[in-house]
Design a protein around this motif. Structure first.
Motif, PDB file in Angstrom:
ATOM      1  N   ALA A 145      33.639  94.083  41.270  1.00 46.09           N
ATOM      2  CA  ALA A 145      35.085  94.708  40.577  1.00 46.09           C
ATOM      3  C   ALA A 145      34.331  94.813  39.218  1.00 46.09           C
ATOM      4  O   ALA A 145      34.835  96.376  38.823  1.00 46.09           O
ATOM      5  CB  ALA A 145      36.402  93.304  41.041  1.00 46.09           C
ATOM      6  N   ALA A 146      33.840  93.844  38.443  1.00 46.27           N
ATOM      7  CA  ALA A 146      33.715  93.842  36.427  1.00 46.27           C
ATOM      8  C   ALA A 146      32.640  95.163  37.074  1.00 46.27           C
ATOM      9  O   ALA A 146      32.450  95.934  35.105  1.00 46.27           O
ATOM     10  CB  ALA A 146      33.031  92.587  36.506  1.00 46.27           C
ATOM     11  N   ILE A 147      31.686  95.470  37.671  1.00 48.91           N
ATOM     12  CA  ILE A 147      30.782  96.256  37.113  1.00 48.91           C
ATOM     13  C   ILE A 147      31.545  98.098  37.552  1.00 48.91           C
ATOM     14  O   ILE A 147      31.607  98.971  36.618  1.00 48.91           O
ATOM     15  CB  ILE A 147      29.658  96.578  37.799  1.00 48.91           C
ATOM     16  N   VAL A 148      31.819  98.310  38.289  1.00 49.80           N
ATOM     17  CA  VAL A 148      33.185  99.296  38.932  1.00 49.80           C
ATOM     18  C   VAL A 148      33.944  99.502  38.320  1.00 49.80           C
ATOM     19  O   VAL A 148      34.805 100.812  38.045  1.00 49.80           O
ATOM     20  CB  VAL A 148      33.346 100.001  40.539  1.00 49.80           C
ATOM     21  N   LEU A 149      34.725  98.413  37.853  1.00 52.14           N
ATOM     22  CA  LEU A 149      36.046  98.984  36.844  1.00 52.14           C
ATOM     23  C   LEU A 149      36.103  98.618  35.657  1.00 52.14           C
ATOM     24  O   LEU A 149      36.276  99.007  34.627  1.00 52.14           O
ATOM     25  CB  LEU A 149      37.322  97.428  37.542  1.00 52.14           C
ATOM     26  N   LYS A 150      34.478  98.340  35.079  1.00 49.19           N
ATOM     27  CA  LYS A 150      34.251  98.680  33.566  1.00 49.19           C
ATOM     28  C   LYS A 150      34.318  97.109  32.993  1.00 49.19           C
ATOM     29  O   LYS A 150      35.227  97.587  31.515  1.00 49.19           O
ATOM     30  CB  LYS A 150      34.113 100.715  33.043  1.00 49.19           C
ATOM     31  N   GLY A 151      34.648  96.567  33.913  1.00 48.84           N
ATOM     32  CA  GLY A 151      35.477  94.764  32.951  1.00 48.84           C
ATOM     33  C   GLY A 151      37.311  95.471  32.444  1.00 48.84           C
ATOM     34  O   GLY A 151      37.414  94.956  32.348  1.00 48.84           O
ATOM     35  N   ASP A 152      37.377  96.496  32.855  1.00 49.89           N
ATOM     36  CA  ASP A 152      39.184  96.802  32.868  1.00 49.89           C
ATOM     37  C   ASP A 152      39.713  96.332  33.960  1.00 49.89           C
ATOM     38  O   ASP A 152      40.259  97.606  34.880  1.00 49.89           O
ATOM     39  CB  ASP A 152      39.270  98.003  32.045  1.00 49.89           C
ATOM     40  N   VAL A 153      40.486  95.486  33.963  1.00 51.23           N
ATOM     41  CA  VAL A 153      41.158  95.536  35.422  1.00 51.23           C
ATOM     42  C   VAL A 153      42.076  96.438  35.362  1.00 51.23           C
ATOM     43  O   VAL A 153      42.603  96.890  36.547  1.00 51.23           O
ATOM     44  CB  VAL A 153      41.931  94.260  35.484  1.00 51.23           C
ATOM     45  N   ALA A 154      42.844  97.072  34.308  1.00 58.19           N
ATOM     46  CA  ALA A 154      43.943  97.726  34.456  1.00 58.19           C
ATOM     47  C   ALA A 154      43.354  98.846  35.510  1.00 58.19           C
ATOM     48  O   ALA A 154      44.444 100.301  36.012  1.00 58.19           O
ATOM     49  CB  ALA A 154      44.350  98.599  33.437  1.00 58.19           C
ATOM     50  N   GLN A 155      41.914  99.746  35.313  1.00 53.43           N
ATOM     51  CA  GLN A 155      41.457 100.206  35.781  1.00 53.43           C
ATOM     52  C   GLN A 155      41.883 101.027  37.551  1.00 53.43           C
ATOM     53  O   GLN A 155      41.984 101.689  38.162  1.00 53.43           O
ATOM     54  CB  GLN A 155      39.963 100.738  35.655  1.00 53.43           C
ATOM     55  N   LEU A 156      41.815  99.344  38.027  1.00 55.00           N
ATOM     56  CA  LEU A 156      42.426  99.065  39.454  1.00 55.00           C
ATOM     57  C   LEU A 156      43.569  99.930  39.898  1.00 55.00           C
ATOM     58  O   LEU A 156      43.451 100.791  41.585  1.00 55.00           O
ATOM     59  CB  LEU A 156      42.147  97.868  39.872  1.00 55.00           C
ATOM     60  N   LEU A 157      44.508 100.497  39.369  1.00 56.70           N
ATOM     61  CA  LEU A 157      45.894 100.590  39.446  1.00 56.70           C
ATOM     62  C   LEU A 157      45.991 102.992  40.022  1.00 56.70           C
ATOM     63  O   LEU A 157      46.748 102.956  39.821  1.00 56.70           O
ATOM     64  CB  LEU A 157      46.932 100.217  38.474  1.00 56.70           C
ATOM     65  N   ARG A 158      43.891 102.587  38.604  1.00 61.33           N
ATOM     66  CA  ARG A 158      44.489 104.086  38.353  1.00 61.33           C
ATOM     67  C   ARG A 158      43.308 104.881  39.372  1.00 61.33           C
ATOM     68  O   ARG A 158      42.872 106.957  39.797  1.00 61.33           O
ATOM     69  CB  ARG A 158      44.107 104.782  36.725  1.00 61.33           C
ATOM     70  N   LEU A 159      42.766 104.456  40.773  1.00 64.46           N
ATOM     71  CA  LEU A 159      41.683 104.675  40.990  1.00 64.46           C
ATOM     72  C   LEU A 159      42.337 105.582  42.017  1.00 64.46           C
ATOM     73  O   LEU A 159      43.243 105.452  42.596  1.00 64.46           O
ATOM     74  CB  LEU A 159      41.267 103.147  42.116  1.00 64.46           C
ATOM     75  N   ASP A 160      42.122 106.861  42.458  1.00 62.10           N
ATOM     76  CA  ASP A 160      42.835 107.681  42.992  1.00 62.10           C
ATOM     77  C   ASP A 160      41.723 107.747  44.421  1.00 62.10           C
ATOM     78  O   ASP A 160      40.429 108.012  44.997  1.00 62.10           O
ATOM     79  CB  ASP A 160      43.004 109.324  42.982  1.00 62.10           C
ATOM     80  N   PHE A 161      42.567 107.044  46.036  1.00 63.57           N
ATOM     81  CA  PHE A 161      41.615 107.135  47.346  1.00 63.57           C
ATOM     82  C   PHE A 161      42.095 108.762  47.703  1.00 63.57           C
ATOM     83  O   PHE A 161      42.736 108.988  48.198  1.00 63.57           O
ATOM     84  CB  PHE A 161      42.288 106.377  48.179  1.00 63.57           C
ATOM     85  N   ASN A 162      40.967 109.885  48.241  1.00 65.21           N
ATOM     86  CA  ASN A 162      41.071 110.827  48.339  1.00 65.21           C
ATOM     87  C   ASN A 162      39.999 110.531  50.171  1.00 65.21           C
ATOM     88  O   ASN A 162      39.699 109.679  50.475  1.00 65.21           O
ATOM     89  CB  ASN A 162      39.972 111.578  47.952  1.00 65.21           C
ATOM     90  N   LEU A 163      40.007 111.358  50.542  1.00 64.48           N
ATOM     91  CA  LEU A 163      38.949 111.559  51.877  1.00 64.48           C
ATOM     92  C   LEU A 163      37.757 111.047  52.066  1.00 64.48           C
ATOM     93  O   LEU A 163      37.281 110.318  52.619  1.00 64.48           O
ATOM     94  CB  LEU A 163      38.887 113.319  52.269  1.00 64.48           C
ATOM     95  N   GLY A 164      37.264 111.283  50.827  1.00 65.07           N
ATOM     96  CA  GLY A 164      36.136 110.961  50.498  1.00 65.07           C
ATOM     97  C   GLY A 164      35.636 109.062  50.278  1.00 65.07           C
ATOM     98  O   GLY A 164      34.741 108.603  51.177  1.00 65.07           O
ATOM     99  N   ASP A 165      36.787 108.394  49.959  1.00 70.52           N
ATOM    100  CA  ASP A 165      37.539 107.073  50.140  1.00 70.52           C
ATOM    101  C   ASP A 165      37.223 106.972  51.201  1.00 70.52           C
ATOM    102  O   ASP A 165      36.568 105.930  52.068  1.00 70.52           O
ATOM    103  CB  ASP A 165      38.862 106.654  49.303  1.00 70.52           C
ATOM    104  N   LEU A 166      38.015 107.499  51.992  1.00 70.31           N
ATOM    105  CA  LEU A 166      38.321 107.815  53.451  1.00 70.31           C
ATOM    106  C   LEU A 166      37.027 107.524  54.477  1.00 70.31           C
ATOM    107  O   LEU A 166      36.794 105.977  55.201  1.00 70.31           O
ATOM    108  CB  LEU A 166      39.522 108.131  54.363  1.00 70.31           C
ATOM    109  N   ALA A 167      36.057 108.002  54.352  1.00 68.17           N
ATOM    110  CA  ALA A 167      34.833 108.126  54.398  1.00 68.17           C
ATOM    111  C   ALA A 167      34.034 107.404  54.623  1.00 68.17           C
ATOM    112  O   ALA A 167      32.901 106.861  54.933  1.00 68.17           O
ATOM    113  CB  ALA A 167      34.032 109.431  54.210  1.00 68.17           C
ATOM    114  N   ILE A 168      33.256 106.481  53.173  1.00 71.47           N
ATOM    115  CA  ILE A 168      33.065 105.870  52.733  1.00 71.47           C
ATOM    116  C   ILE A 168      33.802 104.390  53.687  1.00 71.47           C
ATOM    117  O   ILE A 168      33.066 103.404  53.935  1.00 71.47           O
ATOM    118  CB  ILE A 168      32.907 105.317  51.102  1.00 71.47           C
ATOM    119  N   LEU A 169      34.800 104.651  53.204  1.00 71.48           N
ATOM    120  CA  LEU A 169      35.480 103.270  53.960  1.00 71.48           C
ATOM    121  C   LEU A 169      34.899 102.868  56.064  1.00 71.48           C
ATOM    122  O   LEU A 169      33.969 102.077  56.436  1.00 71.48           O
ATOM    123  CB  LEU A 169      36.953 102.743  54.401  1.00 71.48           C
TER     124      LEU A 169
END
Length: 310
Positions: A143-167
């Protein structure tokens, strides 16, 4: 056809364990830019078709065992190809055309969680305290890596069809890892098992790749594109899946799945070395957390303590 009966880890087994994230991460290096030059399912089909061609000379002596596995375990053979190469190949490449690498990395690392959860639900496997602690720490590093050390970015992640495909691919990889423990699969040599699964994956990917081409899909058209495909075949496919298969058979799917947590920091280091990308402070934090978590989750002393009590 050497049986895989001795699962006591040796130095060679630990070296292969550590090599898994490097080979899987090489997909990021060699695959950079391929999605824009080659269609997703065509890329996956070429990847596994050529993988079969490359390893074929090394498994000729084990041909009867391969044929017997295909004939007697046809359903398992096709399911492994569908899950491990079809969904975790073509669907992942397709998903990455619609979502970010940060989202994809964060979602895909949940495979380790699904492996442990599925083992608990299906086989009643006890979850050790250190496994939980190690996974939480490692996931915090991711999480630290993909959010670039900014926890607030977690609220700004936009999950789309591509995200569901990866899931979906994350869940598929977890099931694929568990199925590799099937006795019929474990009785085969690792390279032979890889070859038959890659063949299954190529067959599964043929229809969607053909449909892509029929609707204007792209084949590699330059030396650079073919070189990237070659890197994906040799390192991210043959070497990665051979090492991962061996790791699953020796350490079990739960421990093998922990190697996925090592991919983000490894990918970052490789990107810095080979692509000249900048190393940030949150990269260092993530590497420390992920590495520490992996050590805790895979440490043998928790198992030894349980054995001593028994």
């Amino acid at each position: 056809m050497p049986p895989a009966t001795d699962t006591t880890p040796r130095l060679r087994d630990w070296l292969i364990f550590l090599a898994v994230p490097f080979f899987f991460s090489s997909n990021v290096i060699f695959g950079r830019g391929v999605i824009g030059e080659v269609s997703p399912f065509v890329t996956a089909f070429l990847r596994w078709s050529f993988s079969v061609v490359f390893v074929a000379p090394f498994i000729i002596h084990d041909g009867r065992a391969c044929l017997r596995f295909i004939q007697t375990k046809t359903a398992l053979w096709l399911i492994l190809g569908f899950l491990g190469m079809g969904i975790c190949g073509g669907v992942v490449y397709w998903g990455l055309t619609m979502t970010s690498a940060a989202n994809g990395t964060l979602i895909y690392t949940t495979s380790s969680l699904f492996i442990i959860l599925f083992q608990r639900a299906l086989y009643g496997r006890a979850i050790r305290r250190l496994e939980v602690v190690g996974m939480v720490i490692a996931f915090a590093g991711v999480a630290a890596i993909v959010l670039k050390g900014d926890v607030a970015q977690l609220l700004r992640l936009d999950f789309n069809l591509g995200d569901l495909a990866i899931l979906v691919a994350s869940i598929s990889f977890a099931i694929y890892s568990l199925l590799l423990r099937n006795p019929a699969a474990r009785d085969m040599a690792s390279l032979s098992l890889f070859a038959v699964i890659a063949l299954s994956g190529a067959l599964v990917l043929l229809p969607p790749a053909a449909i892509e081409l029929a609707h204007g899909g792209m084949l590699p058209s330059s030396v650079v594109a073919w070189a990237k495909i070659g890197g994906i075949i040799l390192f991210a496919s043959i070497a990665a899946f051979y090492c991962f298969t061996h790791t699953v058979r020796v350490f079990g799917p739960a421990t093998a799945g922990i190697t996925l947590y090592m991919m983000p920091p490894v990918s970052i280091v490789m990107a810095v070395v080979f692509l000249g990308e900048r190393f940030e402070h949150y990269h260092a934090l993530g590497i420390v957390l992920v590495t520490g978590g992996v050590v805790l989750a895979t440490a043998p002393f928790g198992k030894l303590k349980s054995q001593n009590r028994a």
